[in-house]
Design a protein around this motif. Structure first.
Motif, PDB file in Angstrom:
ATOM      1  N   ARG A   1       0.909  -1.134   0.140  1.00  0.00           N
ATOM      2  CA  ARG A   1      -0.032  -0.098   0.210  1.00  0.00           C
ATOM      3  C   ARG A   1       0.898   1.218  -0.067  1.00  0.00           C
ATOM      4  N   ILE A   2       1.784   1.286   0.880  1.00  0.00           N
ATOM      5  CA  ILE A   2       2.656   2.453   0.991  1.00  0.00           C
ATOM      6  C   ILE A   2       3.310   2.878  -0.107  1.00  0.00           C
ATOM      7  N   CYS A   3       4.128   1.557  -0.815  1.00  0.00           N
ATOM      8  CA  CYS A   3       4.831   1.693  -1.999  1.00  0.00           C
ATOM      9  C   CYS A   3       4.100   2.443  -3.163  1.00  0.00           C
ATOM     10  N   LYS A   4       2.827   1.872  -3.311  1.00  0.00           N
ATOM     11  CA  LYS A   4       1.906   2.551  -4.193  1.00  0.00           C
ATOM     12  C   LYS A   4       2.028   3.882  -4.019  1.00  0.00           C
ATOM     13  N   GLU A   5       1.689   4.473  -3.025  1.00  0.00           N
ATOM     14  CA  GLU A   5       1.657   6.054  -2.631  1.00  0.00           C
ATOM     15  C   GLU A   5       2.915   6.880  -2.770  1.00  0.00           C
ATOM     16  N   GLU A   6       4.032   6.194  -2.250  1.00  0.00           N
ATOM     17  CA  GLU A   6       5.449   6.704  -2.134  1.00  0.00           C
ATOM     18  C   GLU A   6       5.977   7.198  -3.710  1.00  0.00           C
ATOM     19  N   SER A   7       5.548   6.344  -4.661  1.00  0.00           N
ATOM     20  CA  SER A   7       6.096   7.048  -5.936  1.00  0.00           C
ATOM     21  C   SER A   7       5.600   8.323  -6.343  1.00  0.00           C
ATOM     22  N   PHE A   8       4.411   8.427  -6.050  1.00  0.00           N
ATOM     23  CA  PHE A   8       3.799   9.996  -5.981  1.00  0.00           C
ATOM     24  C   PHE A   8       4.808  10.962  -5.262  1.00  0.00           C
ATOM     25  N   HIS A   9       5.207  10.679  -4.201  1.00  0.00           N
ATOM     26  CA  HIS A   9       5.941  11.339  -3.183  1.00  0.00           C
ATOM     27  C   HIS A   9       7.323  11.860  -4.041  1.00  0.00           C
ATOM     28  N   GLN A  10       8.002  10.593  -4.516  1.00  0.00           N
ATOM     29  CA  GLN A  10       9.262  10.792  -5.134  1.00  0.00           C
ATOM     30  C   GLN A  10       9.118  11.709  -6.383  1.00  0.00           C
ATOM     31  N   ARG A  11       8.273  11.574  -7.256  1.00  0.00           N
ATOM     32  CA  ARG A  11       7.935  12.283  -8.596  1.00  0.00           C
ATOM     33  C   ARG A  11       7.875  13.773  -8.195  1.00  0.00           C
ATOM     34  N   GLN A  12       6.973  13.925  -7.289  1.00  0.00           N
ATOM     35  CA  GLN A  12       6.635  15.457  -6.811  1.00  0.00           C
ATOM     36  C   GLN A  12       7.855  16.241  -6.221  1.00  0.00           C
ATOM     37  N   GLY A  13       8.679  15.581  -5.521  1.00  0.00           N
ATOM     38  CA  GLY A  13       9.858  16.153  -4.889  1.00  0.00           C
ATOM     39  C   GLY A  13      10.968  16.317  -6.208  1.00  0.00           C
ATOM     40  N   TYR A  14      10.802  15.586  -6.984  1.00  0.00           N
ATOM     41  CA  TYR A  14      11.879  15.642  -8.356  1.00  0.00           C
ATOM     42  C   TYR A  14      11.504  16.691  -9.017  1.00  0.00           C
ATOM     43  N   GLN A  15       9.987  16.728  -9.391  1.00  0.00           N
ATOM     44  CA  GLN A  15       9.752  17.884  -9.947  1.00  0.00           C
ATOM     45  C   GLN A  15       9.829  19.339  -9.424  1.00  0.00           C
ATOM     46  N   ILE A  16       9.804  19.229  -8.172  1.00  0.00           N
ATOM     47  CA  ILE A  16       9.890  20.711  -7.433  1.00  0.00           C
ATOM     48  C   ILE A  16      11.611  21.180  -7.783  1.00  0.00           C
ATOM     49  N   LEU A  17      12.411  19.911  -7.585  1.00  0.00           N
ATOM     50  CA  LEU A  17      13.680  20.463  -7.973  1.00  0.00           C
ATOM     51  C   LEU A  17      14.027  20.689  -9.439  1.00  0.00           C
ATOM     52  N   TYR A  18      13.159  20.055 -10.285  1.00  0.00           N
ATOM     53  CA  TYR A  18      13.628  20.161 -11.686  1.00  0.00           C
ATOM     54  C   TYR A  18      13.319  21.515 -12.151  1.00  0.00           C
ATOM     55  N   THR A  19      12.002  22.157 -11.408  1.00  0.00           N
ATOM     56  CA  THR A  19      11.557  23.356 -11.915  1.00  0.00           C
ATOM     57  C   THR A  19      12.400  24.406 -11.141  1.00  0.00           C
ATOM     58  N   LEU A  20      12.939  24.128 -10.132  1.00  0.00           N
ATOM     59  CA  LEU A  20      14.078  25.023  -9.563  1.00  0.00           C
ATOM     60  C   LEU A  20      15.347  25.288 -10.218  1.00  0.00           C
ATOM     61  N   ALA A  21      15.813  24.265 -10.516  1.00  0.00           N
ATOM     62  CA  ALA A  21      16.861  23.795 -11.152  1.00  0.00           C
ATOM     63  C   ALA A  21      17.039  24.722 -12.535  1.00  0.00           C
ATOM     64  N   HIS A  22      15.795  24.712 -13.092  1.00  0.00           N
ATOM     65  CA  HIS A  22      15.797  25.388 -14.399  1.00  0.00           C
ATOM     66  C   HIS A  22      15.128  26.797 -14.275  1.00  0.00           C
ATOM     67  N   GLY A  23      14.941  27.399 -13.081  1.00  0.00           N
ATOM     68  CA  GLY A  23      14.345  28.588 -12.916  1.00  0.00           C
ATOM     69  C   GLY A  23      15.459  29.862 -12.546  1.00  0.00           C
ATOM     70  N   SER A  24      14.972  30.642 -11.841  1.00  0.00           N
ATOM     71  CA  SER A  24      15.966  31.753 -11.994  1.00  0.00           C
ATOM     72  C   SER A  24      17.262  31.351 -11.054  1.00  0.00           C
ATOM     73  N   ALA A  25      18.397  32.378 -10.984  1.00  0.00           N
ATOM     74  CA  ALA A  25      19.603  31.950 -10.562  1.00  0.00           C
ATOM     75  C   ALA A  25      19.523  31.756  -8.903  1.00  0.00           C
ATOM     76  N   GLU A  26      18.610  32.556  -8.326  1.00  0.00           N
ATOM     77  CA  GLU A  26      18.240  32.226  -6.879  1.00  0.00           C
ATOM     78  C   GLU A  26      17.465  30.920  -6.661  1.00  0.00           C
ATOM     79  N   GLN A  27      16.601  30.549  -7.512  1.00  0.00           N
ATOM     80  CA  GLN A  27      16.012  29.332  -7.391  1.00  0.00           C
ATOM     81  C   GLN A  27      17.033  27.940  -7.566  1.00  0.00           C
ATOM     82  N   ARG A  28      17.877  28.167  -8.542  1.00  0.00           N
ATOM     83  CA  ARG A  28      18.790  27.147  -8.865  1.00  0.00           C
ATOM     84  C   ARG A  28      19.862  27.074  -7.490  1.00  0.00           C
ATOM     85  N   ALA A  29      20.220  28.278  -6.963  1.00  0.00           N
ATOM     86  CA  ALA A  29      21.090  28.141  -5.799  1.00  0.00           C
ATOM     87  C   ALA A  29      20.508  27.505  -4.619  1.00  0.00           C
TER      88      ALA A  29
END
Lengths: 96, 258, 333
Positions: C172-200
């Motif tokens: 049960r937990i593993c099914k829900e956890e993959s959503f968590h990892q993806r959302q974290g990754y997406q946050i970082l991806y957006t930041l890393a490709h954002g402004s200089a401050e976001q990247r930092a």
């Protein structure tokens, strides 16, 4: 320190689709039956996993030998971000 | 972009913001309960309610933006408006206090929202009627949750009774504002778009006093009524802090994507 | 628990009328484990297995609920409404995971109350990754990507562990956890490709969360006392070092796509091994944090105990009401 008495344990059974039977999905603590039912809905059907819920006080269950070889849902449907497939992943990312 | 003051927006946009701000600010308050609720199951329940409200807010804020047609998004409305341009009622911005006070706020507000959405489902504005139609089921549950807890706390132990009565007493002054109507609303009512808030008072009162009764609680009749003014952008001192917390990060990075 | 009076247990174990000898029970248990069968709540299990499992499941449950704090920290400050909603759902999932796990632990004959008491008194632990602070919004992304990523690496094998309720909770937990990892990754991806401050901001968060994430897998195999027994019982399916290596191999290419660096100058692909080599972990820091001296240990516990204490009158009220309204409460659903 522990509470003088804790909320009793309830076992939760969910029928996820018409035509299937209820399956045991886990347990939770609630002070009474109506609370148990509402909490079961919150905890076990957030991803719209349920059509029908039963809650039974764990203490009411009679079990047999271990050798024997065992108002409320629609709102969950729109929360698209709960399902992993919602995400557009950058190309080439594996293991996510 | 921070845009035009709310009072200068087209009436339907203003109306959508009223309803949207109510939901947004209450969701923000409920979000403060994460990892703080009296029991794990209740943490899940409160967050579910917050998520439902946030969902309603997003649709309503987006709708306001479409009507304004100046390109403002839900985030522009949520993060770039100043205090005077928020048009939620003061009830929803009240601090959580203890669990009893939170439940009292829930009882008063959800009973109102339930009546409101039941009627709003007939709005000639398809977005408003759509939001309402979908939200009715959610709000039914929210109201049920609030009423259940009101009974349990009111008719539980001496301490819970005392706290619940205190919550009811503290928030009662903010109730009247829910049912105040104004010219803008009346115009929209005449056009079949909005719901006349003053028409909800009697049924609300019946429902809420019945729950309070069952909970062995007293409805503080004849007590002081707060001046209110939320629909005109007048808020309480607590609101500034709420907005500062909510908006700070977004405002620090102008134009950034998240 | 489970409605069976104490005195009946002897007759029930093994399904035979008279008490089977302990040796017979042990042999049956060993066979079940060897055959990758699931043990269920009413099966006889060695006391040590039961104790170890209770501890393992409980500490996993405690980790979920303590983990709600560092992330819950950012709900009111999330920079967009969508992110706010996603984060609320994630933290809510963690509460739910805690619930599934306490539920599994209770099948072993302990109550959630007892387990929480052990947590509050410091007798049971939680994953020490949560003893680090979430200082920026990017930390939310780093936790989703790295911490949940590490958790998934650990948890997937547990879906096949020998104890039924635990294995099912893990599924049960593993099914829900993959959503968590993806959302974290997406946050970082957006930041890393954002402004200089976001990247930092993103790079800074990764710099602070990388090594603690590697420490999540526990001490090196040669220093891990209980591992051998847990592996024999199949409540641990891979060694700490194996899982840690697996995690590194999975995450390094993901970091490349983020265009963020990992703070390890010794990190490099080893063509011979077919794996990434990585630098030495500061085990002093690991033990310090496990023993209670990490940046947030005291804060996390105070918060947890305070929430619990503050909630006492509510829980008692609910029970008092239920007692007063026995008949009504039963019919009211």
């Amino acid at each position: 320190m522990t509470d003088r008495r804790q909320w009793p344990l309830w076992e939760v059974f969910v029928r996820s689709k018409r035509g299937l039977s209820h399956n045991h999905v886990g347990s939770l603590h609630a002070a009474d039956a109506s609370m148990a039912l509402r909490m079961a809905r919150d905890v076990y059907t957030r991803r719209q996993e349920g059509v029908s819920i039963w809650v039974v006080p764990a203490a009411s269950i009679t079990a047999s030998s271990p050798d024997e070889k065992d108002p409320f849902f629609e709102p969950a449907g729109d929360k698209v971000y709960r399902h992993p497939t919602f995400y557009d992943l950058p190309e080439g990312v594996e293991h996510l | 972009m921070s845009g035009v003051p709310t009072a200068q927006l087209p009436p339907v946009a203003q109306y959508a913001l009223r309803l949207g701000d109510d939901a947004l600010i209450l969701a923000q308050r409920l979000g403060e309960w994460a990892a703080n609720a009296p029991e794990l199951e209740e943490d899940v329940a409160l967050t579910n309610i917050a998520l439902d409200l946030l969902g309603q807010a997003r649709v309503l804020l987006t709708h306001a933006g479409k009507i304004e047609a100046a390109g403002r998004t839900e985030d522009d409305f949520a993060f770039l408006r100043d205090e005077r341009d928020f048009v939620n009622v003061q009830l929803v911005e009240q601090p959580n206090g203890d669990f009893a006070q939170t439940i009292a706020r829930q009882l008063f507000f959800t009973a109102y929202q339930r009546l409101l959405y039941a009627r709003l489902a007939d709005s000639v504005d398809p977005t408003l009627s759509g939001v309402a139609g979908k939200a009715i089921k959610e709000v039914d549950y929210h109201e049920d949750h609030a009423a259940g807890w009101t009974r349990r706390l009111g008719d539980g132990t001496e301490e819970s009774h005392r706290r619940m009565q205190a919550g009811v007493d503290r928030l009662w002054p903010s109730v009247d504002e829910l049912f105040r109507t104004d010219q803008l609303e009346q115009r929209l009512v005449a056009e079949g778009i909005a719901v006349d808030a003053s028409g909800l008072r009697e049924e609300w009162h019946k429902r809420v006093t019945s729950v309070l009764d069952e909970a062995t609680l007293a409805a503080p009749e004849g007590s002081w009524t707060a001046p209110g003014g939320g629909r005109r952008g007048l808020h309480t001192e607590a609101f500034g802090y709420l907005l500062a917390e909510m908006q700070h990060l977004h405002r620090t990075h102008q134009g950034a994507r998240w | 628990m489970y409605g069976l009076p104490e005195e009946a247990k002897d007759t029930v174990a093994g399904g035979r009328a008279v008490a089977a000898s302990e040796a017979e029970l042990q042999s049956e248990f060993d066979q079940m484990v060897a055959a990758d069968q699931r043990l269920e709540p009413r099966d006889w299990v060695p006391d040590a297995y039961r104790k170890t499992l209770i501890r393992q499941i409980a500490q996993h449950a405690h980790s979920e609920i303590i983990g709600m704090q560092p992330e819950g920290n950012w709900i009111t400050r999330a920079p967009s409404l969508l992110r706010k909603a996603i984060l609320m759902a994630k933290v809510q999932d963690e509460a739910g995971h805690g619930l599934y796990l306490y539920s599994a632990a209770e099948t072993l004959g302990v109550s959630r109350d007892e387990l929480l008491d052990l947590l509050h008194r410091g007798k049971q632990k939680y994953s020490s990754i949560f003893n680090y602070p979430t200082l920026t919004w990017a930390d939310v992304g780093a936790i989703g990507w790295l911490v949940d990523g590490a958790a998934i690496t650990n948890q997937i094998p547990l879906c096949r562990c020998s104890y039924g309720p635990y294995a099912r909770a893990m599924v049960r937990i593993c099914k829900e956890e993959s959503f968590h990892q993806r959302q974290g990754y997406q946050i970082l991806y957006t930041l890393a490709h954002g402004s200089a401050e976001q990247r930092a901001m993103a790079q800074d968060a990764v710099n602070r969360w990388w090594w603690p994430s590697l420490m999540m897998f526990g001490p090196p195999d040669d220093e891990s006392q209980h591992s051998a027994q847990s592996m024999a019982w199949k409540i641990k399916r891979h060694s700490n070092d194996e899982l840690r290596q697996k995690f590194v191999d999975m995450v390094v290419p993901q970091a490349e796509i983020l265009e963020l660096t990992l703070p390890d100058p010794d990190l490099r692909w080893n063509a011979e091994r077919g794996r990434y080599d990585f630098g030495p972990i500061d085990w002093d820091e690991f033990w310090r944090v496990v023993k209670g001296d990490g940046p947030c240990n005291r804060q996390r516990m105070e918060h947890r105990v305070r929430a619990h204490e503050n909630g006492r009158w509510v829980r008692e009220a609910a029970l008092a009401y239920a007692a007063k309204h026995q008949a009504r409460a039963g019919a009211a659903a």
